[in-house]
Design a protein around this motif. Structure first.
Motif, PDB file in Angstrom:
ATOM      1  N   HIS A  17       0.860  -1.132   0.016  1.00 41.23           N
ATOM      2  CA  HIS A  17       0.049   0.020  -0.119  1.00 41.23           C
ATOM      3  C   HIS A  17       0.895   1.068  -0.035  1.00 41.23           C
ATOM      4  O   HIS A  17       0.611   2.344  -0.918  1.00 41.23           O
ATOM      5  CB  HIS A  17      -0.918   0.100   1.156  1.00 41.23           C
ATOM      6  CG  HIS A  17      -1.552   1.197   1.516  1.00 41.23           C
ATOM      7  ND1 HIS A  17      -2.921   1.803   0.743  1.00 41.23           N
ATOM      8  CD2 HIS A  17      -1.254   2.335   2.590  1.00 41.23           C
ATOM      9  CE1 HIS A  17      -3.410   2.752   1.423  1.00 41.23           C
ATOM     10  NE2 HIS A  17      -2.297   3.204   2.290  1.00 41.23           N
ATOM     11  N   PHE A  18       1.835   1.184   0.907  1.00 32.08           N
ATOM     12  CA  PHE A  18       2.649   2.518   0.979  1.00 32.08           C
ATOM     13  C   PHE A  18       3.719   2.669  -0.247  1.00 32.08           C
ATOM     14  O   PHE A  18       4.093   3.596  -0.605  1.00 32.08           O
ATOM     15  CB  PHE A  18       3.603   2.459   2.257  1.00 32.08           C
ATOM     16  CG  PHE A  18       2.541   2.936   3.399  1.00 32.08           C
ATOM     17  CD1 PHE A  18       2.062   4.122   3.383  1.00 32.08           C
ATOM     18  CD2 PHE A  18       2.141   2.113   4.188  1.00 32.08           C
ATOM     19  CE1 PHE A  18       1.317   4.565   4.629  1.00 32.08           C
ATOM     20  CE2 PHE A  18       1.393   2.542   5.391  1.00 32.08           C
ATOM     21  CZ  PHE A  18       0.978   3.853   5.576  1.00 32.08           C
ATOM     22  N   ALA A  19       4.081   1.321  -0.579  1.00 29.52           N
ATOM     23  CA  ALA A  19       5.154   1.130  -1.526  1.00 29.52           C
ATOM     24  C   ALA A  19       4.611   1.690  -3.061  1.00 29.52           C
ATOM     25  O   ALA A  19       5.220   2.551  -3.634  1.00 29.52           O
ATOM     26  CB  ALA A  19       5.622  -0.100  -2.053  1.00 29.52           C
ATOM     27  N   GLU A  20       3.165   1.586  -3.320  1.00 29.88           N
ATOM     28  CA  GLU A  20       2.768   2.077  -4.538  1.00 29.88           C
ATOM     29  C   GLU A  20       2.534   3.491  -4.415  1.00 29.88           C
ATOM     30  O   GLU A  20       2.619   4.199  -5.356  1.00 29.88           O
ATOM     31  CB  GLU A  20       1.276   1.368  -4.506  1.00 29.88           C
ATOM     32  CG  GLU A  20       0.595   1.725  -5.980  1.00 29.88           C
ATOM     33  CD  GLU A  20       1.354   1.606  -7.103  1.00 29.88           C
ATOM     34  OE1 GLU A  20       1.276   2.379  -8.173  1.00 29.88           O
ATOM     35  OE2 GLU A  20       2.262   0.778  -7.162  1.00 29.88           O
ATOM     36  N   ARG A  21       2.132   4.149  -3.197  1.00 30.48           N
ATOM     37  CA  ARG A  21       1.845   5.386  -3.291  1.00 30.48           C
ATOM     38  C   ARG A  21       3.376   6.181  -3.286  1.00 30.48           C
ATOM     39  O   ARG A  21       3.382   7.255  -3.817  1.00 30.48           O
ATOM     40  CB  ARG A  21       1.357   5.841  -1.814  1.00 30.48           C
ATOM     41  CG  ARG A  21      -0.190   5.610  -1.910  1.00 30.48           C
ATOM     42  CD  ARG A  21      -0.915   6.030  -0.589  1.00 30.48           C
ATOM     43  NE  ARG A  21      -2.321   5.892  -0.593  1.00 30.48           N
ATOM     44  CZ  ARG A  21      -2.802   6.165   0.404  1.00 30.48           C
ATOM     45  NH1 ARG A  21      -2.779   6.814   1.222  1.00 30.48           N
ATOM     46  NH2 ARG A  21      -4.356   5.986   0.000  1.00 30.48           N
TER      47      ARG A  21
END
Length: 470
Positions: A17-21
């Motif tokens: 989730h954070f990596a994609e953002r």
């Protein structure tokens, strides 16, 4: 929402989730991740799951841990960005590679359009506001005529008919620029870029208003300029700060939004304009005046180029805000002595600009279609501003500047970087105050688009999420 029954573990889902953002720049370099406790509460997982997810992001080189301060998104080089993507995706499932450049989270979100909800952080009018029949008619009319222009590059400065129309239109604003002083561009941003590349060299000092347009800071930094932020007040830029910069750094250029300043909505006063021009003459710097929102502003608004007569000022504007974001037609009006150099810069970058759209736009201007359309949009925006202002105040926020134009500068009382991330989970994109500063710093302010902030459902979600972030 994280799913316990999913193929991936909760730790893997949260890290992804954070990596994609981070990869999509919706979490910009330097942004702080939620604390372990906040993240655990928000996603309804244990603190150990959050710690494990953050450790994965550390291992991927996407974030860094700062002692006693938390986890922050790392600034990555293009090569690092590619390696991070390769480490977290299989080649078979990857989409088109995203450009590994230092752009703002706001602009990334504008081009992604992941939600069909009204987006108060957007910088453009709603699509239905821009619907009209005269633009397609103008294109058909031009295309049905002689097609000789499409088989040649045309005039390097732009379509002569459009430049003539623009000269007459500017005269209505008391900006006296002959067609020979006007160069057409691929939107207002391109006009700003042409002027900057013509007048500046890497390492030059440039004064830019702060808060200011996020992309302008990023654009000048990418060119290797040294940015000198000038605080923007209700009447104009901070002249004392400008004077100190002039004495210490001899800046080459001052970039200003005189009318309906983004994000504050401020407009320049005649007295402040006179003092800015006096300073420019005394210290020999040019002024690049960005009038992107001219179609939404009163004609009598003070503009530097009117008082200066286009001697030390360059005037940039465009039509994407009022007609359509995809119809990229802008222009630059400049001192006659600079026109040849500016045209050479345009030639090196784009060779020419689209004659079909330029001829069609000239017809829209000459027939009065653009003027009538602008009047309708201004009336609708006035109504939207009144409704949005009531919703802002009802949500317990306050305005940091008097509501005017397209944007409102709103104090939320909480860190809007953190708030923006939580609102993304609800499907809404905010424009946190940190994006509008040359050096990203925590801020309780956010910019809203009055046209997109009339949805009571948004403010209901906003109030709930803000309560959890405070």
């Amino acid at each position: 929402m994280l799913m316990k029954a999913a193929a991936q573990s909760l730790t893997e889902q949260l890290a992804s989730h954070f990596a994609e953002r981070i990869r999509s720049r919706l979490l910009a370099g330097g942004a702080r991740l939620p604390s372990v406790r906040q993240c655990a509460q928000q996603h309804q997982v244990s603190a150990s799951t959050v710690v494990a997810a953050y450790d994965r992001l550390l291992a991927l080189g996407l974030v860094e841990a700062r002692k006693n301060r938390g986890f922050y998104v790392r600034e990555t080089t293009p090569a690092q960005d590619v390696l991070a993507r390769a480490a977290t995706h299989s080649g078979a499932n990857e989409g088109p590679p995203r450009r590994p450049i230092d752009a703002t989270a706001l602009m990334r979100g504008m081009f992604q359009g992941d939600s069909d909800k009204p987006q108060p952080g957007m910088g453009v009018l709603p699509p239905d506001w821009l619907e009209n029949s005269f633009m397609p008619a103008a294109v058909r009319r031009v295309a049905a005529g002689t097609a000789d222009f499409s088989r040649r590059y045309g005039d390097p400065a732009g379509d002569p008919g459009l430049r003539q129309s623009l000269s007459k239109k500017l005269a209505g604003l008391h900006v006296h620029a002959g067609p020979e002083q006007i160069i057409t561009t691929v939107g207002a941003t391109h006009a700003l870029d042409i002027a900057s590349r013509t007048l500046l060299r890497a390492g030059d000092y440039v004064m830019v208003e702060e808060p200011g347009w996020a992309v302008e800071f990023a654009r000048l930094e990418a060119m290797g300029m040294r940015i000198l932020p000038v605080p923007r007040h209700a009447d104009g830029p901070d002249l004392e700060v400008m004077a100190r910069y002039c004495e210490a750094h001899s800046p080459k250029l001052f970039v200003s939004v005189s009318v309906l300043h983004n994000p504050t909505g401020f407009s320049l006063t005649p007295g402040s304009a006179h003092r800015v021009l006096t300073l420019a003459n005394a210290h020999n710097f040019y002024i690049l005046e960005d009038d992107t929102y001219s179609h939404l502003a009163p004609e009598h608004a003070t503009r530097l180029c009117v008082l200066d007569g286009l001697q030390r000022t360059l005037y940039a504007s465009g039509f994407s805000k009022i007609l359509a974001p995809g119809w990229r037609v802008g222009f630059l009006a400049a001192p006659l002595a600079l026109v040849e150099r500016l045209t050479d810069t345009k030639l090196l970058a784009t060779l020419t600009t689209p004659a079909l759209l330029e001829k069609a736009l000239a017809w829209c201007i000459d027939q009065g279609q653009l003027r009538r359309h602008s009047e309708r949009v201004r009336e609708r925006l006035d109504q939207a501003r009144a409704r949005s202002t009531k919703l802002v105040l009802a949500a317990g926020c306050r305005f940091a500047s008097e509501p005017a134009g397209l944007f409102g500068w709103v104090d939320t009382g909480v860190d809007t970087d953190a708030l923006a991330q939580r609102m993304l989970d609800e499907g809404y994109m905010l424009a946190p105050g940190a994006l509008f500063h040359a050096n990203r710093q925590p801020s309780s302010l956010m910019r809203i688009n009055f046209a997109n902030a009339q949805d009571a459902a948004f403010w209901k979600v906003f109030t709930r999420v803000r309560a959890g972030a405070s």
